[in-house]
Design an enzyme around this catalytic site. Structure first.
Site, PDB file in Angstrom:
ATOM      1  CE  LYS A  72      -3.757   1.900   2.429  1.00  0.00           C
ATOM      2  NZ  LYS A  72      -4.930   1.746   3.661  1.00  0.00           N
ATOM      3  CB  SER A  77      -7.871   3.905   3.037  1.00  0.00           C
ATOM      4  OG  SER A  77      -7.256   3.313   3.986  1.00  0.00           O
ATOM      5  CB  SER A 108      -8.215   0.656   5.528  1.00  0.00           C
ATOM      6  OG  SER A 108      -9.144   1.293   5.384  1.00  0.00           O
TER       7      SER A 108
HETATM    8  N1  GLN Z   1     -12.901   4.164   6.723  1.00  0.00           N
HETATM    9  C1  GLN Z   1     -12.539   4.967   7.372  1.00  0.00           C
HETATM   10  C2  GLN Z   1     -12.212   6.396   7.417  1.00  0.00           C
HETATM   11  O1  GLN Z   1     -12.288   6.841   6.960  1.00  0.00           O
HETATM   12  C3  GLN Z   1     -11.512   3.050   7.981  1.00  0.00           C
HETATM   13  C4  GLN Z   1     -10.423   3.745   7.579  1.00  0.00           C
HETATM   14  C5  GLN Z   1      -8.719   3.568   7.170  1.00  0.00           C
HETATM   15  O2  GLN Z   1      -9.143   2.297   8.097  1.00  0.00           O
HETATM   16  N2  GLN Z   1      -7.964   3.556   7.235  1.00  0.00           N
HETATM   17  O3  GLN Z   1     -11.868   6.606   8.460  1.00  0.00           O
END
Ligand code: GLN
Length: 483
Positions: A76, A151, A175
């Site tokens: 990532k 994400s 995410s």
């Molecule tokens: N959807 C959540 C956020 O926008 C989690 C994102 C994540 O786990 N990086 O904060």
């Protein structure tokens, strides 16, 4: 070649059926051919990949072995990679070449992995759809009109489309698990502190945790083994021995107590997903598990608490991007304030700016007690709910997401609607617990995930349950058409 799992690749390399170099070339060609449909990579690292593959082949020829020696993966794009662009999905870091490798990257490289590239992601890991990336949205290989989740959407789409067997990802509020659910993968968020955050660009430091995304629990065990462990460079890293995760896969589920929280089955859950969750429960009962209804009474407060704490930490973490020290700098600033304002205004996208503003507001004098402190108290209540539940059960089971993957653009005009999709995943981050999502069926041709949560440091138990489930079901073996 591209259908092989990490475990199959390890056997093939050990049996000299193919070399890491051959496999790497085949996957790079597949990425070049198919990724334009998905947009799952921000950067490809062909030269590095070929040199790592050759080095891994040489190590094997010298008698070395290891499940990750010669295994192609991707990172990532928030794990720092020395000399290679590490963008975090943002215009702010589009020109940033990291001066060092993240601990996760260094550990996996030492284990012999081959880095094919850096995967697309929501900007600064903020999002649940992978639509906030500066490099454009990622498409879901199960239906190119739908989001892959976020994400870590790039890692998920690439693995689901068989462009590579596994990838690293991070999970601040879901995410890893949510994109795993949306793309028919197995994804594991470890206990907070199990995997080093050093060199992992921070979003919300008290919630962020790196982990594996792969097609099977067996492969998650292999990749987690290479990622986990104490790191003196990360002050929240835990100095606990790392168990042999692959050895934990084969335990019997006889007598395993599974808790199903009654709060999970509220009006917001798609009834078709509820049915698939119940089917997975029946499957695990057949394997000897005992099911018990439990309660997590403070779950309803988790989303508001998370969406105060995460932006608060983000507003602090992202203050370092000032146009002076890292990344983007605006043209011809008039003075220092203008430099700050325009560098940040032009370098950050809309969702990141929204969160910085929410976070700065929640932390400001006068609002701190009402919002931030309150959210921290809720966080403790959420944790206490889990502690009480784990006195009665060994594992908690439920849906990973309330809905299957939505259409690209469907939630762009309503950020809160997207925040609500995190309802089942964020509690584990607030409490610091490990969680896993595994494939459990389909709705309208789109994959659905079931989430398992376990007590601290019981990643092996999660992998054990998921592996036994996968030995007895075929959902995880399904492949998206066209890939
Ligand atoms: N959807 C959540 C956020 O926008 C989690 C994102 C994540 O786990 N990086 O904060």
């Amino acid at each position: 070649m591209h259908h092989m799992t990490l475990a199959e690749i390890a056997r093939g390399l050990a049996d000299k059926k193919f070399s890491s170099e051959e496999l790497t070339k085949a996957l790079l060609a597949r990425i070049a051919q198919l990724d334009p449909q998905l947009n799952s990579f921000i950067s490809l690292t062909e030269e590095l990949a070929l040199s790592q593959a050759k080095a891994a082949d040489a190590r094997r020829a010298n008698g070395e072995s290891g499940a990750l020696l010669g295994a192609p993966i991707a990172h990532k794009d928030l794990f720092c990679t020395q000399g290679i662009r590490t963008s975090c999905g943002s215009k702010m870091l589009d020109n940033f070449k990291a001066p060092y490798d993240a601990t996760v990257v260094a550990k996996l490289a030492a284990a012999g992995t081959v880095t094919l590239g850096k995967t697309n992601m929501d900007e600064f890991a903020m999002g649940s759809a992978n639509e906030s990336s500066h490099y454009g949205a990622v498409k879901n290989p199960w239906n190119l009109e739908h989001v892959p989740g976020g994400s870590s959407g790039g890692s998920a789409a690439a693995v689901a489309a068989r462009l590579l067997p596994a990838a690293t990802a991070t999970d601040t509020g879901g995410s890893i698990r949510q994109p795993a659910a949306f793309t028919n993968l197995t994804g594991l968020k470890p206990t907070y502190g199990r995997v080093s955050r050093w060199g992992m660009i921070a979003y919300a430091s008290s919630l962020d945790q790196g982990g594996p995304l792969a097609r099977t629990a067996e492969d998650c065990a292999i990749l987690l083994q290479g990622m986990a462990g104490f790191d003196p460079n990360d002050s929240t890293s835990i100095d606990e021995p790392v168990p042999d995760y692959s050895a934990s896969l084969n335990g019997s589920l006889q007598g395993l107590r599974i808790g199903v929280p009654k709060e999970y089955f509220s009006a917001g859950l798609d009834p078709r997903i509820a049915e698939l969750v119940h089917n997975s429960v029946k499957e695990l009962e057949k394997l000897g598990a005992v099911i018990k209804e439990i309660s997590l009474p403070n779950m309803q407060h988790a989303i508001p608490a998370y969406y105060v704490i995460a932006p608060a930490e983000a507003s602090s973490n992202l203050s370092r991007f000032d146009g002076v020290r890292f990344g983007y700098r605006c043209e011809n600033p008039e003075n220092l304030v203008d430099l700050y304002k325009r560098s940040r205004g032009e370098g950050f996208g809309a969702e990141v700016q929204r969160r910085i503003m929410v976070g700065a507001y929640a932390l400001s004098a006068g609002y701190y007690d009402a919002y931030y402190l309150k959210a921290q108290k809720i966080r403790r209540l959420v944790k206490n709910d889990f502690m009480a539940a784990f006195n009665e059960v060994d594992i908690i089971l439920g849906p990973t997401t309330p809905n299957p993957a939505w259409k690209l653009g469907a939630k762009n005009s309503d950020p809160v609607a997207e925040y609500l999709e995190d309802v089942y995943t964020i509690t584990a981050n607030l409490a610091g617990l490990p969680g896993l999502s595994m494939p459990a069926g389909f709705v309208d041709g789109l994959p659905v995930g079931v989430q398992l949560l376990a007590p601290y440091f019981q990643e092996g138990r999660l992998l054990n349950v998921a592996h036994q489930y996968q030995l007895n079901t075929g959902w995880h073996t399904r492949t998206p058409t066209g890939f």
